[in-house]
Design a protein around this motif. Structure first.
Motif, short mmCIF file in Angstrom:
data_model
loop_
_atom_site.label_atom_id
_atom_site.label_comp_id
_atom_site.label_asym_id
_atom_site.label_seq_id
_atom_site.Cartn_x
_atom_site.Cartn_y
_atom_site.Cartn_z
N TYR A 1 24.96 8.55 -31.02
CA TYR A 1 23.84 9.24 -30.38
C TYR A 1 23.79 10.70 -30.82
CZ TYR A 1 22.78 5.47 -27.13
OH TYR A 1 22.39 4.30 -26.59
N VAL A 2 22.58 11.18 -31.05
CA VAL A 2 22.39 12.61 -31.32
C VAL A 2 21.66 13.22 -30.14
CG1 VAL A 2 21.31 14.31 -32.82
CG2 VAL A 2 22.41 12.31 -33.81
N ALA A 3 20.53 12.61 -29.77
CA ALA A 3 19.83 13.00 -28.56
C ALA A 3 19.40 11.68 -27.92
CB ALA A 3 18.63 13.89 -28.86
N ASP A 4 20.25 11.21 -27.08
CA ASP A 4 20.07 9.97 -26.36
C ASP A 4 18.60 9.78 -25.94
OD1 ASP A 4 20.58 7.86 -24.79
OD2 ASP A 4 21.64 8.95 -23.21
N LEU B 1 24.85 18.45 -23.94
CA LEU B 1 23.94 19.22 -23.11
C LEU B 1 22.86 18.26 -22.62
CD1 LEU B 1 23.42 22.21 -22.36
CD2 LEU B 1 21.99 22.38 -24.37
N THR C 1 17.24 13.69 -21.81
CA THR C 1 18.03 13.32 -22.97
C THR C 1 19.39 13.99 -22.87
OG1 THR C 1 18.08 13.22 -25.40
CG2 THR C 1 17.25 15.24 -24.42
N THR C 2 20.36 13.44 -23.58
CA THR C 2 21.65 14.11 -23.72
C THR C 2 21.78 14.50 -25.17
OG1 THR C 2 22.50 12.66 -22.03
CG2 THR C 2 24.11 13.95 -23.27
N LEU C 3 21.96 15.78 -25.39
CA LEU C 3 22.07 16.29 -26.76
C LEU C 3 23.54 16.33 -27.12
CD1 LEU C 3 20.22 17.37 -28.95
CD2 LEU C 3 20.44 19.62 -27.95
N TYR C 4 23.91 15.60 -28.18
CA TYR C 4 25.33 15.49 -28.53
C TYR C 4 25.80 16.59 -29.46
CZ TYR C 4 25.67 11.23 -25.92
OH TYR C 4 25.66 10.33 -24.90
N ASN C 5 24.86 17.30 -30.11
CA ASN C 5 25.30 18.50 -30.84
C ASN C 5 24.40 19.65 -30.47
OD1 ASN C 5 23.28 17.18 -32.09
ND2 ASN C 5 24.19 17.17 -34.11
N PRO C 6 24.70 20.28 -29.32
CA PRO C 6 23.89 21.41 -28.86
C PRO C 6 24.00 22.58 -29.82
CG PRO C 6 25.78 21.05 -27.41
CD PRO C 6 25.84 20.00 -28.44
N LEU D 1 24.06 23.12 -38.28
CA LEU D 1 23.77 23.65 -36.95
C LEU D 1 22.83 24.85 -37.03
CD1 LEU D 1 27.25 23.42 -35.21
CD2 LEU D 1 25.19 22.15 -34.63
N SER E 1 16.18 17.17 -29.32
CA SER E 1 16.17 16.91 -27.88
C SER E 1 14.75 16.66 -27.37
CB SER E 1 16.85 18.04 -27.11
OG SER E 1 16.14 19.24 -27.27
N LEU F 1 19.30 17.60 -20.96
CA LEU F 1 18.04 18.30 -20.79
C LEU F 1 17.02 17.34 -20.21
CD1 LEU F 1 18.12 19.90 -24.31
CD2 LEU F 1 18.26 21.19 -22.21
N ARG G 1 12.49 8.56 -24.84
CA ARG G 1 12.91 7.91 -23.59
C ARG G 1 11.69 7.47 -22.78
NH1 ARG G 1 17.64 7.10 -21.59
NH2 ARG G 1 18.40 9.06 -22.41
N GLY H 1 14.10 13.22 -28.27
CA GLY H 1 14.85 12.32 -27.40
C GLY H 1 14.14 12.08 -26.09
N MET H 2 13.62 13.17 -25.49
CA MET H 2 12.91 13.04 -24.21
C MET H 2 11.62 12.25 -24.41
SD MET H 2 13.59 16.57 -22.15
CE MET H 2 13.18 17.83 -23.32
#
Lengths: 115, 391, 248
Positions: free
Chosen positions: B202-205, A64, A50-55, B118, B142, A66, B149, B145-146
């Protein structure tokens, strides 16, 4: 010196754990908890990413990447990716690098590159 | 074991609440006392995940029991990640079922908006594995997200299916006064229009903004009593019939198949077995959709649909109110909100409302059996509850 | 007042090209029009801004008070080279943004006031404002400050603005941040949206009347109670507030 991420191999049944556990998951016996420390392999296949857009706010990067990688031998590891266009199933190779900084503390972890 | 009934319920709005955490916890307690007609309790359980870290307050249960002037009743705070709520209900159930107590109050409360988004995300991320996940910058989005996917790759779930979950749950929340988000969204607005990628970044693709639950404050309460007490109260007889809890590996990568949520499957199985019902008997369910993909995955794992077919049922509208098995009529975590420690109790609150027939516009007709799934960590600690309405 | 004195007090505005109206779909499927409003429309906007001056959360009070002053100054010709854009959904006003032209190269962004939350209305309106400076006026950079943490996350972080701390911004003399042409081009694909031309019906509806916002941000029930309660964990102030409101 080459840096490694270490896994824990049960002295009785040989099952490899990453991360560390107090009791072996495979033999499940609680009369022993001795492990050999073995380095994890570095090559593997990308299982998912995945790509985290707000790490987390302590990272000074906008995004980031991962992923979970299935290493040779079947062990899996979560790590950061440094790959332009990741794809599920692609071959990757890991390097141990700084993955997070907390004040003057540096955490080492696996960063994967395209193999 | 004695049988356990729900005598009273209470809830606050799940939103940003500018009240001290103790009041967020106490207010639903007061509502539940009024609802049940009871004056005294034997034991209080308070579910909360972050008061020590986020609000700088520890020993929450002692503060709440005093705030409600219910001393000298026993009081315990329970922290079990996002599954704290249902875990506290489990403790409450055991206290009554064992015969130790007759009246037990279970409160879930959380105030996350005291810190910025955050920091709130980072606080929830501390439940990941500290050495194998957290240090890489892994957060719950994240992991989701994984998971998403791999799920999409394996079962043919698409972004459109995920968006459909969001649209459905936002729509349900429109009729829920206590929900965090009262905003209809459309597939056009979040997926198809040229502006969609900005409206819904996107936040966590591959997960986008509208696939994530909001960060909420809120509290909810359930009062659990024995059959003897319940008969005197003249309230609808809602029985907490089944509880199942199961755990899975702490680090997500250690699971044999990362698209399987074994803990959800185990917990649901135990809960149904204890209640003596089957998944197909369930009339209404609240699933833990902190991320839209989880609603689809959980609907399969608990046994409503076959593995890999949850998104097809969603497409057919089977999970809408009026469908075969309505899921998240309250709006779910997606739109009702997700005050982590309170969520499990909030889900139970909705199911009790539905079984009582008091859910107004979002009422599921003739609901007799209700089910909740409260999902802690990323599926490493799951509690499922089954409620049955008795005549 | 003699006419001569008014001439001295009133700055002479540059002739600026108009912002071509655009529209976009929001996440709820509604269509939002962003257009430039002229001086005569300001009195229709002011009452809706005024209400927000009493919303003591997320810095709405200070932003609304300053926007009110800036719009009034624009209306009464007491600010030079200001422009005002409004975002409307079905005629209903949902956001106001404004700014000023310092010189042909440099723009000064004033405020972004969103009157409907949760739909990225403010973000879209801010992007339109930057588009006006960069694409329509062809300026080199826009100086920006934020008054609220939300604004800071939206502008400084999302657009990755550069520091220009040696330049005091016109809003309170705070250290400025800058959106350069380069940064704008980077953000163009992800943050700047909208379609032109606006369908006639949609534009006519927007021009027809500026309607009040239906769901504006509201103050917490008792401003002081909420603030005090942060320092007072016994909640006495909130109980007091409830007594005033009559019950729980």
């Amino acid at each position: 010196m080459e840096l490694n991420i270490y896994a824990y191999k049960c002295k009785r049944c040989g099952h490899i754990h990453y991360p560390y556990k107090t009791i072996c998951k495979n033999c499940g016996e609680n009369d022993h908890n001795e492990f050999d420390i073995v380095p994890l392999p570095k090559k593997g296949k990308l299982l998912t990413y995945t790509t985290l857009y707000n790490p987390p706010s302590d990272y000074e990067v906008p995004t980031l990447a991962l992923g979970i990688v299935e290493l040779e031998g079947g062990h899996r590891i979560t790590g950061q990716l440094n790959i332009k266009n990741p794809k599920i199933g692609m071959n990757v190779e890991g390097k141990v690098e700084v993955v997070r900084k907390e004040a003057y503390n540096k955490h080492l972890g696996m960063v994967f590159y395209q193999a | 074991m004695r049988e356990v009934y729900v005598a009273g319920i209470g809830i606050t709005s799940f939103t940003r609440l500018e009240y001290p955490l103790v009041e967020i916890a106490a207010y639903p307690g007061l509502m539940a006392l009024r609802d049940s007609g009871l004056k005294k309790i034997d034991q209080l359980y308070v579910a909360n995940m972050g008061s020590g870290r986020v609000n700088g307050q520890t020993g929450l249960a002692s503060a709440v029991v005093d705030h409600l002037s219910l001393t000298p009743a026993g009081a315990v705070t329970i922290e079990n990640g996002p599954a704290s709520g249902a875990s506290a209900i489990k403790e409450g159930f055991m206290a009554v079922a064992s015969g130790m107590h007759d009246v037990v109050m279970v409160i879930g409360a959380e105030r996350m908006r005291e810190v910025n988004q955050l920091e709130a995300t980072d606080f929830v991320a501390t439940l990941t594995h500290p050495l194998a996940e957290y240090i890489y910058g892994v957060t719950l989005p994240s992991l989701a997200g994984m998971f998403a996917r791999l799920y999409m790759e394996k079962y043919g779930v698409t972004s459109r299916h995920l968006a459909m979950v969001a649209v459905k749950n936002h729509h349900n929340a429109m009729d829920n006064f206590y929900a965090h988000l009262h905003e209809e969204i459309t597939l056009e607005g979040i997926l198809d229009s040229p502006e969609a990628s900005t409206n819904n970044p996107y936040v966590a693709d591959p997960l986008r903004f509208y696939d994530m639950c909001p960060v909420s404050d809120g509290g909810a309460c359930l009062i659990l009593v024995s059959a003897d007490v319940m008969k005197k109260l003249n309230k609808p007889m809602i029985r907490l019939a089944g509880i199942g809890q199961a755990t899975d590996t702490h680090a997500v990568h250690e699971r044999k198949d990362p698209t399987y949520l074994f803990a959800v499957r185990e917990a649901a199985k135990k809960s149904f077995a204890m209640a003596g019902v089957k998944p197909e008997d369930v009339d209404v369910a609240e699933l833990h959709d902190a991320f839209t993909i989880l609603e689809i995955a959980e609907s399969e794992e608990v046994g409503f649909f076959k593995k890999g077919e949850g998104h097809i049922a969603l497409e057919k509208g089977e999970t809408k109110i009026g469908g075969k098995i309505p899921i998240n009529p309250s709006g779910g975590l997606k739109a009702k909100g997700h005050p982590v420690g309170a969520t499990g109790v909030g889900q139970a609150h909705e199911i009790v409302l539905q079984l009582r027939g008091e859910a107004k516009k979002r009422q599921v007709k003739n609901a007799k059996i209700g089910f909740t799934c409260n999902f802690g960590g990323f599926g490493n600690n799951v509690v499922c509850l089954t409620f049955i309405k008795e005549k | 007042m003699s006419i001569d004195l008014e001439k001295i007090l009133r700055p002479v505005d540059m002739v600026l090209p108009e912002f071509p109206a655009k529209y976009m779909t929001l996440s709820n499927g509604q269509e939002m029009v962003v257009r430039q409003v002229n001086r005569d429309e300001i009195p229709d906007i002011l009452p809706h801004v005024e209400k927000l001056m009493h919303v003591e959360r997320d810095y709405y009070h200070i932003v609304a008070a300053r926007v009110y002053a800036e719009l009034l100054a624009y209306y009464t010709y007491r600010v030079q080279d200001e422009y005002v854009l409004a975002a409307q959904v079905d005629g209903e006003i949902v956001a106001v943004v404004n700014g000023r032209i310092v010189n042909p190269d440099i723009g000064m962004s004033f405020h972004t006031l969103s009157m409907r939350r949760g739909l990225r209305v403010g973000a879209h309106a801010f992007a339109a404002k930057m588009e006006y400076h960069m694409d329509i006026l062809k300026q080199k950079e826009v100086l920006i400050v934020a008054e609220s943490p939300i604004g800071f996350r939206r502008w400084m972080i999302e657009y990755k603005l550069e520091k220009r701390f040696h330049i005091p911004h016109e809003l309170g003399g705070c250290p400025s941040w800058s959106l350069t042409r380069n940064l704008f081009d980077n953000a163009r694909n992800t943050l700047v949206v909208g379609r032109r031309p606006v369908p006639e019906k949609l534009l006519a509806k927007a021009h027809d009347a500026i309607l009040p916002p239906t769901d504006p941000p509201k103050p917490p029930e008792d401003l002081l109670a909420a603030t005090r309660s942060m320092l007072d964990n016994t909640g006495t102030s909130l109980i007091d507030m409830r007594r005033k409101l009559g019950g729980m």
